[in-house]
Every structure is written in structure tokens, then in C-alpha cells.
Design a protein around this motif. Structure first.
Motif, short mmCIF file in Angstrom:
data_model
loop_
_atom_site.label_atom_id
_atom_site.label_comp_id
_atom_site.label_asym_id
_atom_site.label_seq_id
_atom_site.Cartn_x
_atom_site.Cartn_y
_atom_site.Cartn_z
N UNK A 1 -4.64 2.82 8.02
CA UNK A 1 -5.67 3.84 7.81
C UNK A 1 -6.45 3.60 6.53
N UNK A 2 -7.48 4.41 6.33
CA UNK A 2 -8.33 4.32 5.13
C UNK A 2 -8.53 5.72 4.57
N UNK B 1 5.77 6.45 -1.75
CA UNK B 1 4.93 6.99 -2.80
C UNK B 1 4.24 5.87 -3.57
N UNK B 2 2.91 5.87 -3.55
CA UNK B 2 2.13 4.86 -4.25
C UNK B 2 1.51 5.40 -5.54
N UNK B 3 1.09 6.67 -5.52
CA UNK B 3 0.46 7.28 -6.69
C UNK B 3 1.09 8.64 -6.93
N UNK B 4 1.51 8.85 -8.17
CA UNK B 4 1.97 10.17 -8.62
C UNK B 4 1.23 10.43 -9.93
N UNK B 5 0.27 11.33 -9.89
CA UNK B 5 -0.63 11.53 -11.03
C UNK B 5 -0.63 13.02 -11.38
N UNK C 1 -9.16 5.07 -3.71
CA UNK C 1 -9.55 4.29 -2.54
C UNK C 1 -8.32 3.52 -2.07
N UNK C 2 -7.94 3.71 -0.82
CA UNK C 2 -6.84 2.91 -0.28
C UNK C 2 -7.17 2.48 1.14
N UNK D 1 -8.61 0.55 -11.85
CA UNK D 1 -7.35 -0.18 -11.74
C UNK D 1 -6.95 -0.27 -10.27
N UNK D 2 -6.13 -1.26 -9.96
CA UNK D 2 -5.55 -1.40 -8.63
C UNK D 2 -4.05 -1.23 -8.76
N UNK D 3 -3.53 -0.15 -8.15
CA UNK D 3 -2.12 0.20 -8.27
C UNK D 3 -1.54 0.41 -6.88
N UNK D 4 -0.60 -0.41 -6.48
CA UNK D 4 0.11 -0.22 -5.20
C UNK D 4 -0.87 -0.02 -4.03
N UNK D 5 -1.85 -0.92 -3.91
CA UNK D 5 -2.85 -0.86 -2.83
C UNK D 5 -3.80 0.32 -2.95
N UNK D 6 -3.84 0.96 -4.10
CA UNK D 6 -4.77 2.06 -4.32
C UNK D 6 -5.66 1.72 -5.52
N UNK D 7 -6.98 1.76 -5.29
CA UNK D 7 -7.92 1.65 -6.40
C UNK D 7 -8.03 3.01 -7.06
N UNK D 8 -7.81 3.05 -8.37
CA UNK D 8 -7.87 4.30 -9.12
C UNK D 8 -9.03 4.18 -10.11
#
Length: 297
Positions: free
Chosen positions: A148-149, A184-188, A216-217, A251-258
Motif C-alpha cells: 500500500x501507499x 512499528x516503523x515510526x513512533x513520534x 510518505x511510505x 530523512x528516510x526511516x524504516x521505509x518511511x520518508x519523514x
């Protein structure tokens, strides 16, 4: 004097829920399910990009969240469907109540999205205003299938800087969690209070009242390191050309652009986010964005 139970102040609380499902049909992506309770609703879906992507406006007629309010929004994109969610205007967390006798001070908005295989969800609300003396909590949880996107941003204004009202008192708490295939990829988490001085500290927000974050993922669209780096380079080049390198980081973190913005103007934040959204759409789908018409009113 003794206050009887009937004379005690009435507890003030307003619960609102909205649950949406998008499905792919023979006629394109459709809003196939709506369940609502309280002052949350949607208009009919719009299709400025054609039938494959439904644009839906999230409506909250009170136009703001006060103490005791609890807003719960959930949405799901089923396989092969595409949806864009936005708001007709700024969201507001108003000044919190001080009289505990009529209810707790907390103001809560909780949003949860599910993005299934081969579907796309874009969550692009207009800015959120955190009034001085608010007691605001804003949660977002996103579950994305690896096929998914998800594209989603928020633009937070601490206080009302346009009219010189700073966020000197009050509390703002925001928690964002993004899961990819249930991992869990992002915990902010962000907590702003007068006591922790995070808003003023140079190692914190350095007295910058506008905080923007764009996630963005799209793991299946960017399957190798070269494709990931190409998009990262394109996004950073746009920021450089806009002369915003001092205000925007990517940044690119765990397949997520932040993507983060920290500055003084929500209009500036939204402008660069829209430009980055356009680049991302082109990279992932070779398509131009169609900005919701409501943004222009």
C-alpha cells in the motif's frame, strides 16, 4: 450551604465518531461505508482526478475542539482503492476549561487509518491551531500493508502567531505511530508544556511556533535503494531550490520518508509540502496532483 446533587454543575462532554471505508468498484474508487455519531460527517466524494481517486472532506461543524470533546476518526482503503482526505478549513483546539466541576479539561482527537494492499490513502488536512491555554491531545495511528501507499501531513500552529498570541500556557501532546505489515516503523511523540520549555529551548523548537510533518511510505513502489535515494534526492533538491534548507529536513526511516518543517509561517509550510507532494506523486504514479478546490476558498 449544602449543594444537592441536582444543583451540581452538569458534566460537559461531547463524543463524536466517524468511520469510513473506500472500495474499488466497476466505476472506480467509492466511499462504500459511512458510520457516524455526533458532529462529524463528510460530504459526497469528489473526483477532480477522475474516478480512480475519491476526494473527501472531513467536516466538523463546531469548527473546533473544546474541553470534554473526544473525536474519533477511522478510515480504511480496501484493495485497489484510492482516497484523499482533507478538511475545509483549519482545525482548532480552543482554550481549555478551568472549572473541573463541569468536566475534565482534555481535548482529544484520535485518528486511525488502515491502508490495504494495492491501495492508497492521502491524509492532507489544513492546519491545526492550538490556542493558548489549550489542553490538546492529537493521536494518529496508521497501519499500511507493504503493498500500500500512505501520504500524510499535519501542520501545527502553537498559539496564534498571526495575531501575536503566543503559546505561553497550556499543553499540546501529539503521538504518531505508523506500522508497515504490523511492524512499528515510526513512533513520534511530542509534548509541549510550560514546564518542559521545549517550545523555547534552542535544542527544542527554538521558539518556532509552526511545526509541520509529512510522512510518505510506499515500500512496494520503491523496492530498491536506488529508487529510494532518487526520490530522497528529488525531495531535497526541491527544498534547496525553495531556499528552505534551514527550515526543512528530510530523512528516510524504516521505509518511511519523514519531512519536517520548523518555522514561523503555516502558509510557507503548506506551500513546500504541496511541492513535495507533487514530486512524490510523479515518482510513484507518474501523475500530477489535483489540489482540492476547498483549499482555494
Amino acid at each position: 450551604m449544602t449543594i444537592t446533587a441536582s444543583a451540581q454543575p452538569q458534566q460537559r462532554q461531547w463524543l463524536a465518531q466517524l468511520d469510513l471505508t473506500f472500495s474499488q468498484t466497476a466505476h472506480g474508487s467509492r466511499l462504500s461505508h459511512i458510520k457516524r455519531n455526533g458532529p462529524l460527517s463528510v460530504q459526497k466524494a469528489f473526483y477532480p482526478e477522475g474516478p480512480d481517486c475519491a476526494h473527501v472532506y472531513l467536516l466538523h461543524p463546531p469548527a473546533g475542539i473544546v474541553s470534554g470533546d473526544e473525536l474519533y476518526i477511522t478510515a480504511k482503503t480496501e484493495e485497489n482503492s484510492q482516497a484523499l482526505l482533507t478538511t475545509p478549513g483549519a482545525n482548532r483546539f480552543y482554550r481549555a476549561r478551568e472549572n473541573a466541576q463541569i468536566g475534565h479539561a482534555l481535548q482529544l482527537q484520535d485518528t486511525a487509518y488502515t491502508v490495504t494492499a494495492n491501495s492508497r490513502l492521502e491524509h492532507l488536512p489544513q492546519e491545526t491551531l492550538i490556542y493558548p491555554n489549550a489542553n490538546a491531545k492529537n493521536n494518529l495511528t496508521v497501519h499500511v500493508d507493504k503493498q500500500g501507499v500512505y501520504l500524510g501531513w499535519d501542520v501545527i500552529s502553537l498559539g496564534l502567531p498571526a495575531i501575536g498570541k503566543e503559546f505561553e500556557q497550556g499543553k499540546f501532546e501529539q503521538l504518531t505511530q505508523i506500522y508497515i505489515d504490523n511492524k512499528l516503523a515510526i513512533h513520534d511523540r511530542l509534548v509541549i508544556t510550560p514546564e518542559n520549555k521545549l517550545l523555547l529551548a534552542r535544542a527544542g523548537l527554538a521558539n518556532k511556533p509552526i511545526i509541520g510533518t509529512f510522512y510518505i511510505t510506499a515500500p512496494s513502489k520503491l523496492t530498491d535503494k536506488l529508487a529510494q535515494q532518487d526520490l530522497l534526492d528529488a525531495l531535497r533538491l526541491q527544498v534547496e531550490q525553495a531556499e528552505l534548507s534551514q527550515k526543512v529536513s528530510i530523512s528516510l526511516i524504516e521505509d518511511v520518508y519523514v519531512i519536517r518543517y520548523l518555522g514561523q509561517r503555516s502558509a510557507e509550510c503548506k506551500k513546500i509540502f504541496i511541492a513535495l507532494w507533487q514530486i512524490t506523486r510523479q515518482a510513484l504514479y507518474q501523475s500530477q496532483v489535483a489540489q482540492p478546490r476547498i483549499w482555494l476558498t
